[in-house]
Design an enzyme around this catalytic site. Sequence first.
Site, short mmCIF file in Angstrom:
data_model
loop_
_atom_site.label_atom_id
_atom_site.label_comp_id
_atom_site.label_asym_id
_atom_site.label_seq_id
_atom_site.Cartn_x
_atom_site.Cartn_y
_atom_site.Cartn_z
N ASP A 13 0.86 -1.19 0.00
CA ASP A 13 0.00 0.00 0.00
C ASP A 13 0.90 1.24 0.00
O ASP A 13 1.73 1.40 0.88
CB ASP A 13 -0.90 -0.02 1.24
CG ASP A 13 -1.98 1.06 1.18
OD1 ASP A 13 -3.15 0.73 1.42
OD2 ASP A 13 -1.64 2.23 0.92
N ASP A 107 -3.44 2.29 -5.51
CA ASP A 107 -2.21 2.30 -4.70
C ASP A 107 -2.05 1.05 -3.84
O ASP A 107 -1.23 1.03 -2.94
CB ASP A 107 -2.16 3.56 -3.83
CG ASP A 107 -2.78 3.39 -2.46
OD1 ASP A 107 -3.83 2.73 -2.37
OD2 ASP A 107 -2.20 3.91 -1.50
N GLU A 108 -2.81 0.01 -4.13
CA GLU A 108 -2.85 -1.10 -3.20
C GLU A 108 -3.07 -2.43 -3.93
O GLU A 108 -3.92 -2.51 -4.81
CB GLU A 108 -4.02 -0.82 -2.25
CG GLU A 108 -4.21 -1.78 -1.16
CD GLU A 108 -5.47 -1.46 -0.35
OE1 GLU A 108 -6.12 -0.41 -0.57
OE2 GLU A 108 -5.81 -2.29 0.49
N1 DCP Z 1 -8.60 8.13 -1.65
C1 DCP Z 1 -9.69 8.96 -1.93
N2 DCP Z 1 -10.74 9.02 -1.04
C2 DCP Z 1 -10.73 8.28 0.10
C3 DCP Z 1 -9.64 7.43 0.38
C4 DCP Z 1 -8.58 7.38 -0.52
O1 DCP Z 1 -9.70 9.63 -2.95
N3 DCP Z 1 -11.76 8.37 0.95
C5 DCP Z 1 -7.47 8.11 -2.60
C6 DCP Z 1 -6.38 9.06 -2.16
C7 DCP Z 1 -5.32 8.20 -1.62
C8 DCP Z 1 -5.51 6.91 -2.38
O2 DCP Z 1 -6.88 6.82 -2.66
O3 DCP Z 1 -4.02 8.76 -1.81
C9 DCP Z 1 -5.06 5.67 -1.60
O4 DCP Z 1 -5.83 5.52 -0.44
P1 DCP Z 1 -5.22 5.03 0.92
O5 DCP Z 1 -6.35 4.69 1.81
O6 DCP Z 1 -4.19 3.98 0.68
O7 DCP Z 1 -4.54 6.32 1.53
P2 DCP Z 1 -3.12 6.95 1.24
O8 DCP Z 1 -2.31 6.13 0.30
O9 DCP Z 1 -3.32 8.37 0.83
O10 DCP Z 1 -2.45 6.96 2.65
P3 DCP Z 1 -1.87 5.73 3.50
O11 DCP Z 1 -2.07 4.49 2.68
O12 DCP Z 1 -0.41 6.06 3.70
O13 DCP Z 1 -2.63 5.72 4.78
MG MG Z 2 -2.12 4.11 0.56
#
Ligand code: DCP
Ligand code: MG
Length: 394
Positions: A13, A107-108
């Site tokens: 992730d 991203d995952e």
């Molecule tokens: N995303 C979004 N709306 C949300 C959750 C996520 O648009 N409610 C998008 C933005 C994030 C991406 O998806 O950058 C990946 O989600 P993640 O939950 O993996 O969050 P991040 O990668 O930003 O942070 P981390 O994984 O480090 O907690």
């Molecule tokens: Mg993430």
Amino acid sequence: MTEHPQRAIIHVDMDAFYASVECLDDPALRGLPVIVGGLGPRGVVATASYEARAFGVHSALPMGRARRLCPQARFIQPRMDRYREKSRQVFSIFRDFTPVVEGLSLDEAFLDVSGSLKLFGTHLEIGRKIKERIQAETGLTASVGLAHNKFLAKLGSDVRKPDGLVFVDPGKVNTFLDPMPISRLWGIGNKTAPRLKALGILTIGQLRRTDVSIIQPVLGNRCEHFLRLCRGEDDREVTPDRPDKSISHEITFDENISDRDILLAELQKQSEDVSWQLRARGLMASTVVVKIRDPGFNTVTRSRSMRACSNSTKTLYRMARALFESWRDAHSTTPVRLLGMGVSGIEESDRSGHQAGDLADSHSEQALDRVFDSINRRWGETKIVHGQTLKRKK
Ligand code: DCP
Ligand code: MG
């Protein structure tokens, strides 16, 4: 104990994904609170850099609230094309280690590397290599969890974010899980958690040790499912994504078009878009399809396969133009309502046995595509176009 202690699963992730891409592209943002999301009156936060999270900003928060919590942050409208592109880069690294890749979002992903151990080293070594390659090739950091099943691998990637690498030892599953809050169990949400808390059950360990007769009334028919998760058991397989079968673009014109130059310019633009998508994903195609609809809604599709796969703009355009011209010969005065082009017979560049473009495409065409791609990459979307495209009907 679990049913498949031999499986080697990895969950990757990316850290603060959209925000990290913004910081990568604009080094002046690094180290600052960065908030990416809708900037309009009803916007919500997509994600926030870890610096912004320290102020309580997180995904799905209304943007107005984020502005109050962290007014000094840099606020950025999402650039999805750019995130998709970085995502493709990351996923292509995954596929170098195993074909069994299940993407959950941009991203995952889950990877099953059970069949890759002989080739690439131990489970942990593969996890480490993936992290290193992501850092080296994309400039971004990822958190990686390694375990013998999906549930534990996903928790592993999450517990030491950002830039984490956690291996869950099959012999120490309870030590890993027991101190965690019950909210870590998939399916325990805002309704169930308070009811378990009322019973004094706050952690996974406490839930695991509680007599079934006590938790059954709260968890109902999902009781056994949750108890299995509490023991770290999960036998779901990693289901690999299938590559797209076709990629296409089409346009319905605001008014019917007879001008051949305008139609060819549109076809050129579509060939650019389609070939760019192929190249960005490391794919090639063997068949080009053109679709034409006249004002009477008669729709024809014409396709032709090439001697060799290609992802070159010029080659795909040449094929599309020839297909279009063969239709045009018999319909020289028919106006066009809809025009589209696409490709099928898609395969990965390396699987087709040759590198992007060799056989069908000359070296100069490949070089031109590379320049085109690198400029488009810098600007995040299709900003430069080939000359003819400028004639397109707006
Ligand atoms: N995303 C979004 N709306 C949300 C959750 C996520 O648009 N409610 C998008 C933005 C994030 C991406 O998806 O950058 C990946 O989600 P993640 O939950 O993996 O969050 P991040 O990668 O930003 O942070 P981390 O994984 O480090 O907690
Ligand atoms: Mg993430």
